[in-house]
Design a protein around this motif. Structure first.
Motif, PDB file in Angstrom:
ATOM      1  N   ALA A   1      63.712  52.080  48.189  1.00 15.71           N
ATOM      2  CA  ALA A   1      64.765  53.015  47.795  1.00 15.71           C
ATOM      3  C   ALA A   1      64.377  54.411  48.298  1.00 15.71           C
ATOM      4  CB  ALA A   1      64.935  53.013  46.278  1.00 15.71           C
ATOM      5  N   PRO A   2      65.353  55.289  48.584  1.00 19.77           N
ATOM      6  CA  PRO A   2      66.795  55.068  48.410  1.00 19.77           C
ATOM      7  C   PRO A   2      67.436  54.262  49.547  1.00 19.77           C
ATOM      8  CG  PRO A   2      66.398  57.283  49.217  1.00 19.77           C
ATOM      9  CD  PRO A   2      65.046  56.682  48.953  1.00 19.77           C
ATOM     10  N   LEU A   3      66.780  54.151  50.704  1.00 17.89           N
ATOM     11  CA  LEU A   3      67.313  53.324  51.790  1.00 17.89           C
ATOM     12  C   LEU A   3      66.721  51.928  51.671  1.00 17.89           C
ATOM     13  CD1 LEU A   3      67.051  55.875  54.758  1.00 17.89           C
ATOM     14  CD2 LEU A   3      69.055  55.337  53.347  1.00 17.89           C
ATOM     15  N   PRO A   4      67.550  50.889  51.495  1.00 19.32           N
ATOM     16  CA  PRO A   4      67.012  49.547  51.243  1.00 19.32           C
ATOM     17  C   PRO A   4      66.401  48.895  52.473  1.00 19.32           C
ATOM     18  CG  PRO A   4      69.414  49.500  51.347  1.00 19.32           C
ATOM     19  CD  PRO A   4      69.016  50.936  51.412  1.00 19.32           C
ATOM     20  N   SER A   5      65.202  48.366  52.298  1.00 19.32           N
ATOM     21  CA  SER A   5      64.523  47.540  53.293  1.00 19.32           C
ATOM     22  C   SER A   5      63.527  46.677  52.545  1.00 19.32           C
ATOM     23  CB  SER A   5      63.813  48.389  54.351  1.00 19.32           C
ATOM     24  OG  SER A   5      62.782  49.161  53.764  1.00 19.32           O
ATOM     25  N   ARG A   6      63.007  45.639  53.187  1.00 22.81           N
ATOM     26  CA  ARG A   6      62.071  44.730  52.539  1.00 22.81           C
ATOM     27  C   ARG A   6      60.647  45.280  52.614  1.00 22.81           C
ATOM     28  NH1 ARG A   6      64.556  41.142  49.145  1.00 22.81           N
ATOM     29  NH2 ARG A   6      66.545  40.508  50.088  1.00 22.81           N
ATOM     30  N   LEU A   7      59.916  45.106  51.520  1.00 13.89           N
ATOM     31  CA  LEU A   7      58.510  45.474  51.451  1.00 13.89           C
ATOM     32  C   LEU A   7      57.782  44.293  50.835  1.00 13.89           C
ATOM     33  CD1 LEU A   7      56.183  47.456  51.712  1.00 13.89           C
ATOM     34  CD2 LEU A   7      56.943  48.581  49.617  1.00 13.89           C
ATOM     35  N   SER A   8      57.000  43.567  51.638  1.00  9.02           N
ATOM     36  CA  SER A   8      56.378  42.337  51.141  1.00  9.02           C
ATOM     37  C   SER A   8      55.024  42.112  51.790  1.00  9.02           C
ATOM     38  CB  SER A   8      57.285  41.136  51.405  1.00  9.02           C
ATOM     39  OG  SER A   8      57.491  40.947  52.788  1.00  9.02           O
ATOM     40  N   GLY A   9      54.181  41.380  51.093  1.00  8.45           N
ATOM     41  CA  GLY A   9      52.855  41.045  51.604  1.00  8.45           C
ATOM     42  C   GLY A   9      51.846  40.957  50.477  1.00  8.45           C
ATOM     43  N   THR A  10      50.560  40.957  50.844  1.00  7.14           N
ATOM     44  CA  THR A  10      49.471  40.773  49.886  1.00  7.14           C
ATOM     45  C   THR A  10      48.476  41.916  49.993  1.00  7.14           C
ATOM     46  OG1 THR A  10      49.696  38.369  50.053  1.00  7.14           O
ATOM     47  CG2 THR A  10      47.655  39.209  49.119  1.00  7.14           C
ATOM     48  N   ILE A  11      48.025  42.377  48.845  1.00 12.24           N
ATOM     49  CA  ILE A  11      47.027  43.447  48.757  1.00 12.24           C
ATOM     50  C   ILE A  11      45.896  42.939  47.877  1.00 12.24           C
ATOM     51  CG2 ILE A  11      46.597  45.807  47.988  1.00 12.24           C
ATOM     52  CD1 ILE A  11      49.851  45.985  48.216  1.00 12.24           C
ATOM     53  N   THR A  12      44.659  43.060  48.336  1.00 13.90           N
ATOM     54  CA  THR A  12      43.502  42.600  47.573  1.00 13.90           C
ATOM     55  C   THR A  12      42.577  43.779  47.302  1.00 13.90           C
ATOM     56  OG1 THR A  12      43.636  40.423  48.638  1.00 13.90           O
ATOM     57  CG2 THR A  12      41.596  40.964  47.475  1.00 13.90           C
ATOM     58  N   VAL A  13      42.265  43.996  46.025  1.00 13.54           N
ATOM     59  CA  VAL A  13      41.355  45.062  45.611  1.00 13.54           C
ATOM     60  C   VAL A  13      40.066  44.416  45.112  1.00 13.54           C
ATOM     61  CG1 VAL A  13      41.012  47.041  44.094  1.00 13.54           C
ATOM     62  CG2 VAL A  13      43.310  46.527  44.974  1.00 13.54           C
ATOM     63  N   ARG A  14      38.940  44.815  45.701  1.00 15.69           N
ATOM     64  CA  ARG A  14      37.637  44.246  45.344  1.00 15.69           C
ATOM     65  C   ARG A  14      36.737  45.338  44.752  1.00 15.69           C
ATOM     66  NH1 ARG A  14      37.615  39.224  47.582  1.00 15.69           N
ATOM     67  NH2 ARG A  14      38.973  38.900  49.410  1.00 15.69           N
ATOM     68  N   PRO A  15      36.594  45.383  43.420  1.00 19.02           N
ATOM     69  CA  PRO A  15      35.738  46.393  42.788  1.00 19.02           C
ATOM     70  C   PRO A  15      34.273  46.201  43.165  1.00 19.02           C
ATOM     71  CG  PRO A  15      37.251  45.427  41.202  1.00 19.02           C
ATOM     72  CD  PRO A  15      37.320  44.575  42.424  1.00 19.02           C
ATOM     73  N   GLU A  16      33.593  47.317  43.373  1.00 16.88           N
ATOM     74  CA  GLU A  16      32.143  47.262  43.562  1.00 16.88           C
ATOM     75  C   GLU A  16      31.437  47.150  42.219  1.00 16.88           C
ATOM     76  OE1 GLU A  16      30.836  50.534  45.943  1.00 16.88           O
ATOM     77  OE2 GLU A  16      32.091  49.993  47.667  1.00 16.88           O
ATOM     78  N   GLY A  17      32.039  47.683  41.176  1.00 13.51           N
ATOM     79  CA  GLY A  17      31.479  47.603  39.828  1.00 13.51           C
ATOM     80  C   GLY A  17      32.542  47.976  38.822  1.00 13.51           C
ATOM     81  N   ILE A  18      32.353  47.574  37.564  1.00 12.66           N
ATOM     82  CA  ILE A  18      33.313  47.838  36.497  1.00 12.66           C
ATOM     83  C   ILE A  18      32.692  48.812  35.493  1.00 12.66           C
ATOM     84  CG2 ILE A  18      34.706  46.830  34.658  1.00 12.66           C
ATOM     85  CD1 ILE A  18      35.602  45.965  37.415  1.00 12.66           C
ATOM     86  N   THR A  19      33.451  49.824  35.091  1.00 12.36           N
ATOM     87  CA  THR A  19      32.958  50.818  34.147  1.00 12.36           C
ATOM     88  C   THR A  19      32.982  50.268  32.719  1.00 12.36           C
ATOM     89  OG1 THR A  19      35.152  51.791  33.861  1.00 12.36           O
ATOM     90  CG2 THR A  19      33.785  52.666  35.623  1.00 12.36           C
ATOM     91  N   PRO A  20      32.233  50.869  31.802  1.00  9.82           N
ATOM     92  CA  PRO A  20      32.074  50.268  30.464  1.00  9.82           C
ATOM     93  C   PRO A  20      33.265  50.379  29.540  1.00  9.82           C
ATOM     94  CG  PRO A  20      30.778  52.281  30.659  1.00  9.82           C
ATOM     95  CD  PRO A  20      31.287  51.979  32.031  1.00  9.82           C
ATOM     96  N   GLY A  21      34.169  51.347  29.715  1.00  9.99           N
ATOM     97  CA  GLY A  21      35.273  51.453  28.755  1.00  9.99           C
ATOM     98  C   GLY A  21      36.144  52.659  28.988  1.00  9.99           C
ATOM     99  N   PRO A  22      37.201  52.806  28.149  1.00 10.82           N
ATOM    100  CA  PRO A  22      38.196  53.858  28.363  1.00 10.82           C
ATOM    101  C   PRO A  22      37.787  55.201  27.768  1.00 10.82           C
ATOM    102  CG  PRO A  22      38.862  52.446  26.550  1.00 10.82           C
ATOM    103  CD  PRO A  22      37.589  51.864  27.095  1.00 10.82           C
ATOM    104  N   PHE A  23      38.546  56.228  28.180  1.00 13.44           N
ATOM    105  CA  PHE A  23      38.455  57.572  27.626  1.00 13.44           C
ATOM    106  C   PHE A  23      39.783  57.877  26.926  1.00 13.44           C
ATOM    107  CE2 PHE A  23      35.691  57.422  31.272  1.00 13.44           C
ATOM    108  CZ  PHE A  23      34.580  58.181  30.934  1.00 13.44           C
ATOM    109  N   THR A  24      39.731  58.618  25.820  1.00 12.22           N
ATOM    110  CA  THR A  24      40.966  59.094  25.195  1.00 12.22           C
ATOM    111  C   THR A  24      41.281  60.478  25.753  1.00 12.22           C
ATOM    112  OG1 THR A  24      39.729  60.012  23.324  1.00 12.22           O
ATOM    113  CG2 THR A  24      40.617  57.791  23.083  1.00 12.22           C
ATOM    114  N   LEU A  25      42.577  60.726  25.983  1.00 14.57           N
ATOM    115  CA  LEU A  25      43.001  61.968  26.616  1.00 14.57           C
ATOM    116  C   LEU A  25      43.574  62.982  25.635  1.00 14.57           C
ATOM    117  CD1 LEU A  25      44.714  60.515  29.817  1.00 14.57           C
ATOM    118  CD2 LEU A  25      42.380  61.408  29.581  1.00 14.57           C
ATOM    119  N   ASP A  26      44.024  62.518  24.465  1.00 16.32           N
ATOM    120  CA  ASP A  26      44.591  63.418  23.468  1.00 16.32           C
ATOM    121  C   ASP A  26      43.737  63.395  22.210  1.00 16.32           C
ATOM    122  OD1 ASP A  26      45.443  60.723  23.049  1.00 16.32           O
ATOM    123  OD2 ASP A  26      46.837  61.461  21.532  1.00 16.32           O
TER     124      ASP A  26
END
Length: 284
Positions: free
Chosen positions: A88-113
């Motif tokens: 959008a706003p001009l219609p066309s096709r968007l298709s395919g595959t995306i792969t995300v490979r983490p190097e490591g995972i963090t321990p947990g979330p942060f609160t913002l408010d």
């Protein structure tokens, strides 16, 4: 971003789209009736897709989320995203595959408010990405970032604005997140992440001014020497910008991906009336 710097990509899966005018007009009643997969390609060719879909188009379990024809699946080591959207706003096709490979995972979330109603988890600040699109025909690899956000109310009720940036370092990544809350208080996070995801708070770099956007949106960032420049404009909306910068973070020359969000502008009724041109809602 691709390793050669020619291409960029953003994918956001929304369950209860925080930027949806339809969700706001409904009185925030049913988040699962306002879901979307936002896919944006930067470079040539550029593409934007963000079709909002209803509850009956959403399927999810512990490892998989499908919103309409697009889906995300976590196999324990990688996130595979299958995209099948109309731009959008001009219609066309968007298709395919995306792969995300983490190097490591963090321990947990942060609160913002202060009340803990909004949480941000930078799951994998240092990741690799493989893009294999069919429409348009495009293949590349690069560095990536993977996070989640969840909240218990509209963003504009808790925040006035924020700026955020993520930089790839020689080892790991750095994230700067400066939040101005609705009550006038602030939360400024300056974090360095090791490749394995271990977070390390750092001394906040010096504030660095940036020029206003084409919509005259104010923005700023931080840098070791108080100097930063805009290299490339990705998104320029009345209330939001995404850019590629040049700066110095943790003693290294870097090119941060930067965003600025003004929620006072976002909540303006005229801005909400503009959004359906970029965010259509599926009829079925």
């Amino acid at each position: 971003m691709s390793d050669d710097g020619r291409h960029g990509l953003t994918v956001i899966a929304f369950l209860g789209s925080v930027f949806s005018p339809y969700y706001a007009w409904s009185g925030w009643r049913d988040p699962l009736d306002h879901c979307a997969v936002n896919v944006v390609l930067y470079g040539s060719p550029g593409r934007w897709a963000m079709t909002e879909r209803r509850r009956r188009s959403v399927i999810r379990d512990a490892r998989t989320l499908a919103i309409g024809p697009s889906s995300l699946e976590w196999d324990g080591t990688a996130l595979r995203i299958r995209v099948a959207e109309v731009t959008a706003p001009l219609p066309s096709r968007l298709s395919g595959t995306i792969t995300v490979r983490p190097e490591g995972i963090t321990p947990g979330p942060f609160t913002l408010d202060a009340e803990g109603r909004h949480r941000w988890w930078p799951l994998a600040p240092a990741s690799r990405i493989e893009v294999a699109l069919e429409r348009p025909a495009l293949r590349w690899q690069g560095h990536a970032y993977f996070d989640t956000n969840d909240g218990d109310g509209p963003l504009e009720d808790s925040f006035r604005s924020w700026t955020w940036s993520r930089s790839t370092l020689r080892r790991g990544a750095a994230i700067l997140y400066d939040v101005l809350r609705r009550d006038g208080s602030r939360q400024d996070l300056s974090l360095r992440f090791d490749p394995d995801g271990t977070p390390r708070p750092i001394e906040p770099p010096v504030p660095a001014a940036l020029p206003r956007t084409l919509w005259r949106l104010p923005r700023a960032t931080r840098s070791d020497d108080g100097a930063a420049a805009v290299l490339r404009r990705f998104e320029d909306a009345p209330f939001y910008s995404r850019s590629l910068l040049s700066a110095r973070i943790c003693g290294e020359p870097v090119q941060p991906v930067h965003e600025a969000l003004d929620l006072d502008r976002f909540r303006h009724p005229l801005v909400r009336l503009m959004l359906p041109f970029r965010m259509p809602r599926a009829v079925t």
